[in-house]
Write an enzyme that holds these catalytic residues in place. Structure first.
Site, PDB file in Angstrom:
ATOM      1  N   GLU A 165       0.809  -1.232   0.000  1.00 29.08           N
ATOM      2  CA  GLU A 165       0.000   0.000   0.000  1.00 29.08           C
ATOM      3  C   GLU A 165       0.842   1.283   0.000  1.00 29.08           C
ATOM      4  O   GLU A 165       0.355   2.342   0.328  1.00 29.08           O
ATOM      5  CB  GLU A 165      -0.995   0.075   1.175  1.00 29.08           C
ATOM      6  CG  GLU A 165      -1.623  -1.189   1.686  1.00 29.08           C
ATOM      7  CD  GLU A 165      -2.366  -2.012   0.658  1.00 29.08           C
ATOM      8  OE1 GLU A 165      -1.751  -3.015   0.229  1.00 29.08           O
ATOM      9  OE2 GLU A 165      -3.486  -1.690   0.288  1.00 29.08           O
ATOM     10  N   TYR A 167       3.558   1.927   1.932  1.00 27.61           N
ATOM     11  CA  TYR A 167       4.215   2.265   3.200  1.00 27.61           C
ATOM     12  C   TYR A 167       5.727   2.040   3.092  1.00 27.61           C
ATOM     13  O   TYR A 167       6.224   1.609   2.052  1.00 27.61           O
ATOM     14  CB  TYR A 167       3.595   1.454   4.345  1.00 27.61           C
ATOM     15  CG  TYR A 167       2.172   1.889   4.670  1.00 27.61           C
ATOM     16  CD1 TYR A 167       1.915   3.184   5.120  1.00 27.61           C
ATOM     17  CD2 TYR A 167       1.096   1.025   4.513  1.00 27.61           C
ATOM     18  CE1 TYR A 167       0.616   3.587   5.410  1.00 27.61           C
ATOM     19  CE2 TYR A 167      -0.209   1.422   4.806  1.00 27.61           C
ATOM     20  CZ  TYR A 167      -0.436   2.707   5.247  1.00 27.61           C
ATOM     21  OH  TYR A 167      -1.723   3.112   5.527  1.00 27.61           O
ATOM     22  N   ARG A 215       3.004  -8.700   4.105  1.00 27.40           N
ATOM     23  CA  ARG A 215       1.994  -8.213   3.155  1.00 27.40           C
ATOM     24  C   ARG A 215       2.722  -7.560   1.995  1.00 27.40           C
ATOM     25  O   ARG A 215       3.361  -6.509   2.138  1.00 27.40           O
ATOM     26  CB  ARG A 215       1.037  -7.239   3.848  1.00 27.40           C
ATOM     27  CG  ARG A 215      -0.078  -6.818   2.951  1.00 27.40           C
ATOM     28  CD  ARG A 215      -1.408  -6.723   3.664  1.00 27.40           C
ATOM     29  NE  ARG A 215      -2.440  -6.324   2.729  1.00 27.40           N
ATOM     30  CZ  ARG A 215      -3.372  -5.442   2.990  1.00 27.40           C
ATOM     31  NH1 ARG A 215      -3.421  -4.875   4.176  1.00 27.40           N
ATOM     32  NH2 ARG A 215      -4.282  -5.143   2.093  1.00 27.40           N
ATOM     33  N   HIS A 253      -1.677   3.825  -1.593  1.00 31.84           N
ATOM     34  CA  HIS A 253      -2.756   4.741  -1.211  1.00 31.84           C
ATOM     35  C   HIS A 253      -2.865   5.928  -2.171  1.00 31.84           C
ATOM     36  O   HIS A 253      -3.928   6.500  -2.330  1.00 31.84           O
ATOM     37  CB  HIS A 253      -2.564   5.251   0.220  1.00 31.84           C
ATOM     38  CG  HIS A 253      -2.910   4.205   1.248  1.00 31.84           C
ATOM     39  ND1 HIS A 253      -4.037   3.421   1.160  1.00 31.84           N
ATOM     40  CD2 HIS A 253      -2.276   3.815   2.370  1.00 31.84           C
ATOM     41  CE1 HIS A 253      -4.082   2.588   2.195  1.00 31.84           C
ATOM     42  NE2 HIS A 253      -3.018   2.807   2.937  1.00 31.84           N
ATOM     43  N   GLN A 340     -18.044   4.182   4.112  1.00 32.89           N
ATOM     44  CA  GLN A 340     -18.544   5.392   4.756  1.00 32.89           C
ATOM     45  C   GLN A 340     -18.254   5.466   6.251  1.00 32.89           C
ATOM     46  O   GLN A 340     -17.901   6.511   6.762  1.00 32.89           O
ATOM     47  CB  GLN A 340     -20.055   5.508   4.528  1.00 32.89           C
ATOM     48  CG  GLN A 340     -20.401   5.998   3.159  1.00 32.89           C
ATOM     49  CD  GLN A 340     -21.901   6.025   2.925  1.00 32.89           C
ATOM     50  OE1 GLN A 340     -22.383   5.379   2.014  1.00 32.89           O
ATOM     51  NE2 GLN A 340     -22.638   6.747   3.733  1.00 32.89           N
TER      52      GLN A 340
END
Ligand code: FAD
Ligand code: NAP
Ligand code: SF4
Length: 674
Positions: A165, A167, A215, A253, A340
């Site tokens: 992601e 990082y 990951r 991201h 949400q």
């Protein structure tokens, strides 16, 4: 046994997982403050009780530099052990297993101490990182090993090293962010050196009988990401360094490709995990948009993965595994991937919860106890608010009669589910239907309630959940035949090829997407069409997996999307999903106009003014999506009649800023208190 592959044990040699369901890491916000650990323990306890094979915690930083936010959760001293033991004890008491994720945010950290491979700022943080020196790298490796060892002492069954992601470890792995010229930069062997050192040192610190998951980003979805061959090389080196399992990460991201929102087809990226599984010997975990036991079972049965990670689906229903194993999958409260109440909360620095399960991460606050004083309740309106109130009240032992004027339950969710990419909303209605049946709610559809009906029966209390009426703004000509409300359009009224949409809230955006859908194209969108639309190449031939040629399709209609206020359209949409809606409309040529004054509607179209300049939009149809007003005409009559005690919830209570998160939460909170 239902789902025989998903529910089968996995023997890791030194330990066994009781099934193949992994609750993926999900930051709730409770991790960051030690006084929230008792609540966090109950959150994990419920999931362990629900039968999940392995829980992975939200990210815990190995040191201060690795914080995502200032004062984020850590485990870097013996003083932290007491808090973490609360979590491991709760999970073990329920027969579960838990691994702690170690997350070093690198340049994604939102504080002044950020570090990375090189001093390159990310587009999603205002802090420019400091490039780690060699000594800094060695300190970072030691911090990972120390945190892993402390995790072991706190009773965790393993750790997950967050390497995807975008990082820190991902930042070292890719040329996009790694411009180093020392032994940590340049070739893939050098770029992966930090990740491999971390795994090796963690393994040395914790021994062989400890789960170490890595990951790994299988597709970065950013320019300057890795190719498939490089990723396989990293995976094999991780395996040699001693990882027990490889988990899947998809996209950074900062990527401009959606990876988990509801419009992403289910299991869209799973073929990558299947491909990786062919290249390594350790078990691999599939992730991203896998939300039903059927899908998880088929991925494993077809050899596409050894385990399946579900983070949000376990937030939505802690009993996912128990229900699957008892062949009650129709009772699963399915995650609809709306983001949400989970990720959008996290990005606003609020505690995460779940739109369809308001108890998530509030297990100690919102408790549904069996009532000692059963009441006879009438719930008027079977939209999300009424459904939630009826189901929770009935589950507690109240006698509930649920009315709706329509022939089906669901209220506005029946419109929402018709939007391309929002097909998942139907799952929530399926879940509520199962709960109405299970808890014996007396459902009376096709029944418009009036004061006389309520007076004729003896209810102890009445809950009004009658929702809203679409607003009809006072524009000259608004009653013309070519003006439709969003309700008409979504119920199938014919619409011309040129359209002006008045109002650019969530519904204005949704209706525009509905109108852009080409008649005849299947829904939900098949995976290949979706990948082509977002320029994704699952072969990952180019760095990052972005295809060279962009897919262009002629739009179905010409649309103008309008709002009165000045500023970007869609600014009020969800942080993690709004950009996807905007990008979709922009790609299809929708003209977005702000600062609009509506002057007049005539057969030729809509006359507007912007910055004092008047113009006609020559359109065949005008669609009104100008918000809503509460529908509560029954309330004054009930108050005047002095009948049973009553409550008003959802859109009926307040139409402005209404969404399903509030509607469902209000229903549940009221029903929990009766
Ligand atoms: P409603 O859903 O309006 O339900 C009210 C019910 O009361 C209706 O079924 C009605 O028939 C019934 N009723 C009214 N009067 C009577 C009476 N006298 N007797 C019997 N029955 C009566 N929200 C989100 O959070 N996320 C989204 O992505 C999202 N997308 C949306 C997309 C579209 C196209 C639409 C239209 C809405 C969307 N919403 C979304 C909004 C969400 O659906 C509403 O916030 C939610 O439905 C409100 O719930 P409610 O129960 O208060 O009212
Ligand atoms: P909304 O978000 O409040 O938007 C209403 C729109 O109408 C605004 O653009 C507003 O902007 C305009 N408007 C308001 N009064 C007007 C008037 N008198 N004349 C002309 N224009 C007017 O409401 P919505 O789009 O109806 O959505 C309802 C709720 O459903 C929202 O609260 C939303 O959270 C939820 N929803 C969410 C999603 C999602 O993806 N998360 C999707 C759909 C719906 P101006 O005043 O600037 O013109
Ligand atoms: Fe899933 Fe939406 Fe709940 Fe998040 S808030 S877990 S995306 S249903």
């Amino acid at each position: 046994m239902p789902y025989p592959q998903l529910l089968s044990e996995l023997d890791l040699g030194f330990t066994k997982l009781k099934n193949r369901v992994v609750m993926g890491s999900m930051h709730t916000g409770l991790e960051d403050r030690f006084w929230h650990y008792p609540a966090l323990a109950e959150y994990y306890r419920e999931r362990a009780k629900g039968g999940v094979g392995l829980i992975i915690t939200g990210g815990i930083s190995p040191n201060r530099e690795g914080w995502l936010l200032p004062f984020g959760g850590t485990l870097n001293s013996v003083f932290d052990l007491r808090n973490h033991r609360k979590l491991t004890r709760a999970v073990h008491e329920e027969g579960g297993k838990i691994a702690m994720q170690i997350l070093h945010a690198g340049r994604y950290g939102y504080h002044p101490f950020v570090v990375s491979a090189s001093a390159i700022r990310s587009p999603i943080s205002k802090f420019t990182p400091r490039a780690l020196t060699r000594a800094g790298i060695e300190r970072t490796v030691r911090a990972y090993a120390r945190t892993a060892r402390l995790a072991q002492r706190a009773g965790y069954d393993g750790i997950e090293i967050m390497g995807s992601e975008g990082y820190l470890l991902n930042q070292f792995l890719c040329r996009r962010t790694n411009h180093r010229t020392d032994e940590y930069g340049g070739s893939i062997e050098n770029r992966m050196r930090l990740a491999i050192d971390v795994v090796r040192r963690v393994r040395e610190a914790c021994g062989e009988r400890f789960i170490v998951i890595y990951r790994l980003s299988l597709i970065d979805l950013v320019e300057g990401g890795n190719t498939w061959d490089e990723t396989v090389q990293v995976a094999r080196a991780l395996e040699a360094a001693g990882v027990t399992l490889i988990n899947t990460g998809i996209g950074w991201h900062e990527a401009r490709v959606p990876t988990i929102v509801t419009s992403v087809p289910r299991a869209a990226f799973a073929p990558l995990t299947a491909r990786l599984r062919e290249a390594v010997h350790v078990p691999v975990i599939a992730s991203n948009r896998i939300n039903t036991p059927e899908l998880a079972e088929s991925l494993i049965a077809q050899g596409g993965a050894d385990l399946v990670s579900m983070a949000r689906p376990l937030l939505a229903d802690p009993q996912f595994v128990v229900k699957a194993s008892e062949d009650r999958a129709d009772e699963i409260n399915t995650c609809i991937a709306c983001n949400q109440a989970c990720l959008d909360h996290t990005f606003r620095n609020e505690r995460a919860s779940c739109l369809v399960n308001p108890r998530a991460a509030r297990e100690t606050e919102l408790v549904y106890r069996t009532t000692q004083r059963p009441l006879s309740l009438a719930v008027v309106g079977a939209g999300p608010a009424g459904l939630s109130a009826a189901c929770v009240a009935a589950s507690r032992g109240h006698r509930v009669t649920l009315f709706d004027a329509a022939e089906t339950i669901g209220g506005q969710f029946n419109l929402a589910r018709r939007i391309p990419g929002k097909e998942e909303f139907a799952e929530t209605l399926r879940y509520f239907e199962s709960q109405l049946r299970k808890h014996g709610v007396d459902v009376r559809l096709g029944t418009r309630v009036d004061a006389a009906l309520l007076a004729s029966a003896r209810y102890d209390e009445v809950i009004f959940a009658t929702g809203i009426m679409p607003r009809r703004p006072a524009i000259p000509g608004i009653d013309s035949a070519h003006v439709l409300s969003y309700v008409d359009v979504l119920r199938g009224a014919p619409v011309g090829r040129t359209v002006a949409v008045i109002g650019a809230g969530g519904i204005g955006f949704d209706v525009s997407e509905f109108l852009l859908h080409r008649s005849g194209d299947p829904l939900p969108q098949p995976r290949d069409a979706w990948l082509a639309e977002w320029n994704v190449d699952l072969a990952v031939a180019e760095p990052g997996g972005l295809a060279r040629t962009r897919h262009e399709a002629a739009p179905e209609r010409r649309i103008w999307l309008l709002q009165r206020k000045k500023g970007k359209l869609g600014a009020g949409l969800g942080k993690t999903s709004g950009w996807v809606h905007r990008a979709t409309l922009v790609r299809q040529g929708v003209k977005m106009l702000d600062g609009v004054t509506y002057l007049e509607i005539a057969p030729r179209g809509l006359k507007i003014a912007r910055d004092g300049i008047e113009q006609w939009l020559d359109v065949e149809t005008i669609v009104v999506c100008a918000g809503q007003e509460s529908l509560r005409d029954l309330v004054p009559a009930s108050a005047a009649a002095g009948g049973p005690r009553f409550h008003v919830i959802g859109g009926a209570a307040l139409a402005s800023e209404l969404d399903a998160e509030r509607a469902i939460r209000e229903g549940a909170e009221l029903a929990a208190a009766l």
